[in-house]
Enzyme design. Sequence first.
Site, PDB file in Angstrom:
ATOM      1  N   ASP A   1      22.705 -19.557  38.335  1.00  0.00           N
ATOM      2  CA  ASP A   1      21.153 -19.502  38.473  1.00  0.00           C
ATOM      3  C   ASP A   1      20.833 -18.695  37.470  1.00  0.00           C
ATOM      4  OD1 ASP A   1      18.882 -19.865  39.713  1.00  0.00           O
ATOM      5  OD2 ASP A   1      19.379 -18.481  41.429  1.00  0.00           O
TER       6      ASP A   1
ATOM      7  N   GLU B   1      14.342 -25.171  36.507  1.00  0.00           N
ATOM      8  CA  GLU B   1      13.348 -24.681  37.749  1.00  0.00           C
ATOM      9  C   GLU B   1      12.050 -24.138  37.175  1.00  0.00           C
ATOM     10  OE1 GLU B   1      15.105 -21.614  39.934  1.00  0.00           O
ATOM     11  OE2 GLU B   1      15.676 -20.500  38.371  1.00  0.00           O
TER      12      GLU B   1
ATOM     13  N   GLU C   1      24.455 -20.497  44.741  1.00  0.00           N
ATOM     14  CA  GLU C   1      23.863 -20.299  43.411  1.00  0.00           C
ATOM     15  C   GLU C   1      24.258 -18.705  43.185  1.00  0.00           C
ATOM     16  OE1 GLU C   1      19.777 -21.293  42.841  1.00  0.00           O
ATOM     17  OE2 GLU C   1      19.854 -23.264  43.568  1.00  0.00           O
TER      18      GLU C   1
ATOM     19  N   GLU D   1      16.925 -26.435  47.526  1.00  0.00           N
ATOM     20  CA  GLU D   1      17.436 -24.976  47.562  1.00  0.00           C
ATOM     21  C   GLU D   1      16.762 -24.163  48.784  1.00  0.00           C
ATOM     22  OE1 GLU D   1      16.335 -22.651  44.065  1.00  0.00           O
ATOM     23  OE2 GLU D   1      17.274 -20.970  44.786  1.00  0.00           O
TER      24      GLU D   1
ATOM     25  N   ASN E   1      21.400 -19.011  47.929  1.00  0.00           N
ATOM     26  CA  ASN E   1      21.617 -18.029  46.844  1.00  0.00           C
ATOM     27  C   ASN E   1      22.807 -16.987  47.476  1.00  0.00           C
ATOM     28  OD1 ASN E   1      19.532 -18.431  44.716  1.00  0.00           O
ATOM     29  ND2 ASN E   1      18.430 -18.960  46.713  1.00  0.00           N
TER      30      ASN E   1
HETATM   31  P1  C2E Z   1      15.507 -17.703  42.337  1.00  0.00           P
HETATM   32  O1  C2E Z   1      17.099 -18.218  43.062  1.00  0.00           O
HETATM   33  O2  C2E Z   1      15.527 -18.150  40.824  1.00  0.00           O
HETATM   34  O3  C2E Z   1      14.533 -18.935  43.212  1.00  0.00           O
HETATM   35  C1  C2E Z   1      13.406 -19.360  42.460  1.00  0.00           C
HETATM   36  C2  C2E Z   1      12.165 -18.794  42.666  1.00  0.00           C
HETATM   37  O4  C2E Z   1      11.223 -19.618  41.971  1.00  0.00           O
HETATM   38  C3  C2E Z   1      12.044 -19.014  44.106  1.00  0.00           C
HETATM   39  O5  C2E Z   1      10.910 -17.536  44.446  1.00  0.00           O
HETATM   40  C4  C2E Z   1      10.907 -19.880  44.142  1.00  0.00           C
HETATM   41  O6  C2E Z   1       9.827 -19.837  45.351  1.00  0.00           O
HETATM   42  C5  C2E Z   1      10.182 -19.800  42.945  1.00  0.00           C
HETATM   43  N1  C2E Z   1       9.525 -21.277  42.153  1.00  0.00           N
HETATM   44  C6  C2E Z   1      10.150 -22.294  42.517  1.00  0.00           C
HETATM   45  N2  C2E Z   1       9.407 -23.377  41.897  1.00  0.00           N
HETATM   46  C7  C2E Z   1       8.621 -22.680  41.315  1.00  0.00           C
HETATM   47  C8  C2E Z   1       7.475 -22.909  40.227  1.00  0.00           C
HETATM   48  O7  C2E Z   1       7.137 -24.211  39.895  1.00  0.00           O
HETATM   49  N3  C2E Z   1       6.761 -22.113  39.671  1.00  0.00           N
HETATM   50  C9  C2E Z   1       7.155 -20.740  40.143  1.00  0.00           C
HETATM   51  N4  C2E Z   1       6.157 -19.749  39.465  1.00  0.00           N
HETATM   52  N5  C2E Z   1       7.972 -20.225  40.904  1.00  0.00           N
HETATM   53  C10 C2E Z   1       8.573 -21.127  41.619  1.00  0.00           C
HETATM   54  P2  C2E Z   1      11.078 -16.970  45.753  1.00  0.00           P
HETATM   55  O8  C2E Z   1      11.484 -17.842  46.805  1.00  0.00           O
HETATM   56  O9  C2E Z   1      10.257 -15.803  45.639  1.00  0.00           O
HETATM   57  O10 C2E Z   1      12.789 -16.094  45.376  1.00  0.00           O
HETATM   58  C11 C2E Z   1      12.859 -15.002  44.527  1.00  0.00           C
HETATM   59  C12 C2E Z   1      14.198 -14.734  44.355  1.00  0.00           C
HETATM   60  O11 C2E Z   1      14.917 -14.291  45.389  1.00  0.00           O
HETATM   61  C13 C2E Z   1      15.115 -15.979  44.158  1.00  0.00           C
HETATM   62  O12 C2E Z   1      15.019 -16.420  42.869  1.00  0.00           O
HETATM   63  C14 C2E Z   1      16.630 -15.615  44.436  1.00  0.00           C
HETATM   64  O13 C2E Z   1      17.166 -14.649  43.403  1.00  0.00           O
HETATM   65  C15 C2E Z   1      16.180 -14.521  45.418  1.00  0.00           C
HETATM   66  N6  C2E Z   1      16.579 -15.139  46.743  1.00  0.00           N
HETATM   67  C16 C2E Z   1      15.914 -15.978  47.828  1.00  0.00           C
HETATM   68  N7  C2E Z   1      16.499 -16.316  48.757  1.00  0.00           N
HETATM   69  C17 C2E Z   1      17.779 -15.500  48.874  1.00  0.00           C
HETATM   70  C18 C2E Z   1      18.560 -15.560  49.589  1.00  0.00           C
HETATM   71  O14 C2E Z   1      18.882 -16.226  50.695  1.00  0.00           O
HETATM   72  N8  C2E Z   1      19.801 -14.746  49.108  1.00  0.00           N
HETATM   73  C19 C2E Z   1      19.742 -14.030  48.065  1.00  0.00           C
HETATM   74  N9  C2E Z   1      20.850 -13.200  47.417  1.00  0.00           N
HETATM   75  N10 C2E Z   1      18.805 -13.964  47.058  1.00  0.00           N
HETATM   76  C20 C2E Z   1      17.858 -14.793  47.456  1.00  0.00           C
HETATM   77 CA    CA Z   2      16.583 -19.144  39.435  1.00  0.00          CA
HETATM   78 CA    CA Z   3      18.387 -19.791  43.270  1.00  0.00          CA
END
Ligand code: C2E
Ligand code: CA
Ligand code: CA
Length: 624
Positions: A519, A576, A489, A398, A457
Amino acid sequence: MGSPELRNRVLVVDDEAPILEEYQYSLGDRLVQTDDNVAMLALEQELFGQASAVHSTRQFDVEVCSQGGDAVKRVKEGVANGDPFAVVFLDLQMPPGIDGLQAAEEIRAIDPNINIVIVTGSAPVCPETFAQRVPPVDRLFLFQKPFHAVECRQLATALCSKWRADQALRKSHELLERRVAESTVELHRLAYYDAATGLPNRNKLLRDLDELINAARRGGTMVGVLLLDIERFGFINETMGYESGTELLGAIGARLEGIFRGTDIAGRFGSDEFACLVGNVGDQAALREIVARVEGLFSEPFRLGGRELFLKVGVGVASYPVHGREAEEVFRCAEAALHRSKRHVIHETTYYERAMGEFARRQLELEAELRAAISNGEIKPYLQPQICLRTGEVSGAEALARWIRPDGTVISPGEFIPLAEEVGLSDAIFETMLRQLADEISAWRREVGWNAPTSINISAHQLRNPHFSQLILSVLAARGLSPDTIKLELTETVLLDDLSVAKHFLAELVSHGVGIQIDDFGTGYSSLSYLAELPVQSLKIDQVFVSRLLDEPTQARVVQAVIALGSAFELQVVAEGVEEKEQLDYLRENDCDFAQGYLIARPMPPAEFVSWLTGTLSSRQALA
Ligand code: C2E
Ligand code: CA
Ligand code: CA
C-alpha cells in the site's frame, strides 16, 4: 362422568333414613318421568345444558351419612385424596351429634370451595347468621324440606357446574401465578447472572461491590477489585467453536469460584472478562497475595475437547479506599489498569496508579470508548471498488474501517487507527473487520455471484501476532471461503519494521493463497530490494502521486516508474485516489492495471456497495 378430579361428588347428611332415600332417588339415575317433572327436567336441560338424568349415565356420585361428625370426616378425606366434594347437603338438626351449622363451619374450615346447602325443616331460620358463620355467601345455600325431587336435582346440578367452573378458574389462576413467579425468578436471573457461567454479571457485581464497600467502611478495611481478561479468547472461540468457548468460560468461572467463598465474589464482567471482589482485605500486601492466588489458577492447563489449553490472563487491580470511594469509581480504575495490562504484548498484572495522571486518564477514556465501540460492533467495514483499466470490469474492492457512533456520526480511520495501534487495539479492530468482511463476502457471493478478491488493511502490530495467519484462515474456512478471497494491504513501513518476521509470516499466508499487496507505494523506503524477497503480488500507487499526475511532470514520472517496476517484478499495479476522468485515461494509456477512487465510487456501507455492484454488473461497465 368427567375426569376423577372433576367428578360431581355430592355428600348428603341427614339423621332420618327416609330423607336419605329421598336424596338418593332425586340424585340417582332412576328419576321417573312423571307429568310434572318432565317440564322441570326440560327446564334443567335448557338452564344447565346437561343431558337429562333420565337418559344420561350417572350424573352424581352420591355419598350419604347420618351424622355431622361423619360428614366432616368424609369431606376431610375427599380433600386429602384430591377428590373433593362439590356439594354437601346438611340437615340442620341431627341429634345426637353436632348440628348442621356447626358441621358446616368445620367443613368450611377444611374445604373453602365446597358448596354447602343447609337443609331446614319447618323451624324458623336466620339466613344472615348462617352467612356470617359460614362464609363466603356465594357458597352457602338454604334449602327447605320437604323438597321436590326435581328441585333437589336441579340445585345439585347447578351447584356442581358452578363448582366445576370455580375449580377451572382457580386452576388457571394458580397456573398464572406460578408463571408470574417463575418469570420473576427468571428475570432476576437474567438481570443479575451470566447465562454461560451462572456467575454474577456486571450489574450484580456493582451492587455487591457497593455492599462490600459499605461493610469495609464500617470495619475500616479495604476492598480489592481484580479484573481479568482472557488473552485470545476470541481466537479460541473461532478455532474451537462457540460451544467450546462457552465451556471454557464455565471452567474458568468454576476455578475462580473455588477460591472465592464467603464474602468474596467472582463474576463475569464482559465477554472474556472476569471480576473478583475481595472484601475485608487488611493491606496492600494481603491484596497482592490474593492476586498471586488468582494468577496461580492459570498455571494449570484447561481441558477442552480432549486438548490441554494454557490460558494467559491480563489482570487489572484497584482497591477501595485507595483508588475510589464508590463502587463505580473503583471499577473504573480496575478497568483502566486492565487496559494498561493489555497494552503489553504479553499481558501482565497492572495495579492502578494515580500517577497515570490526567493525560493518561483521558487517553484511557478514549481507549475505553474505542474498546467499547469494538465490542459493541460500532467499527464497520466500508467498501470501495476497484476496476480493471483494460476491461472496465469491477476487479476487486478494499475494506476501509469506519467507526459509526450510536448517534450516526462516522469517524474516519485516520482518527482512531493510530490510537488503536498505540494502545494495542489494532488486533481487535482487524479481527472485527475481518469477521464482518467475511460475512459480507459470503452474502454477496450468494446474492450477486461476484467473486473478485477484497483487500483489508493491516498494521505492524498484526505481524507480531503469532496467531494471526491462523485467525485469517479459520475465519475464512468457517464461512466456506477460500484463502484467495482476501488480499492483505501492508504499507512499506509496516513491512520493513521487521523484514525477517514479515517474510516468514507472509510466506505462510501466501502458501495458502492469501494475496499480499503493498500500500501507499512510493512514500516509504526507497530501497526496492525487498520487492525481490517478498511474496508480493501487487503494488498500490499512493494517491499523492495520482492527484498531481496531470499538473506535475515529476509526479507523472513517478507513476510511470512504478508501473514499469511492477511489470519488471511481474506485479500488478493499482492506482488509488483517482478523482478525474483525465487521470484515469492517463493511467490506462500508461498500462496501469487497476484503478480505485472517488471517480469510480466512494467507500460505501456494504448494502450500498452491493446495490452499486448489482447496477454496475448488469450494465457491464464500471465507468462509461
Ligand atoms: P489507505 O489504505 O491508503 O486507504 C485509502 C484512503 O483513501 C481511504 O481513506 C479512502 O477513503 C481514500 N480514498 C479513496 N479514493 C479516494 C479519492 O479518490 N480521493 C481521495 N482524496 N481519497 C480517496 P480512509 O478510508 O479515510 O482511510 C485512511 C487510512 O486508514 C487508510 O489509508 C488505511 O491506511 C487506514 N485504514 C483504513 N481502514 C483500516 C483498517 O481496517 N485497518 C488498518 N490498520 N488501517 C485502516
Ligand atoms: Ca493507500
Ligand atoms: Ca489500503
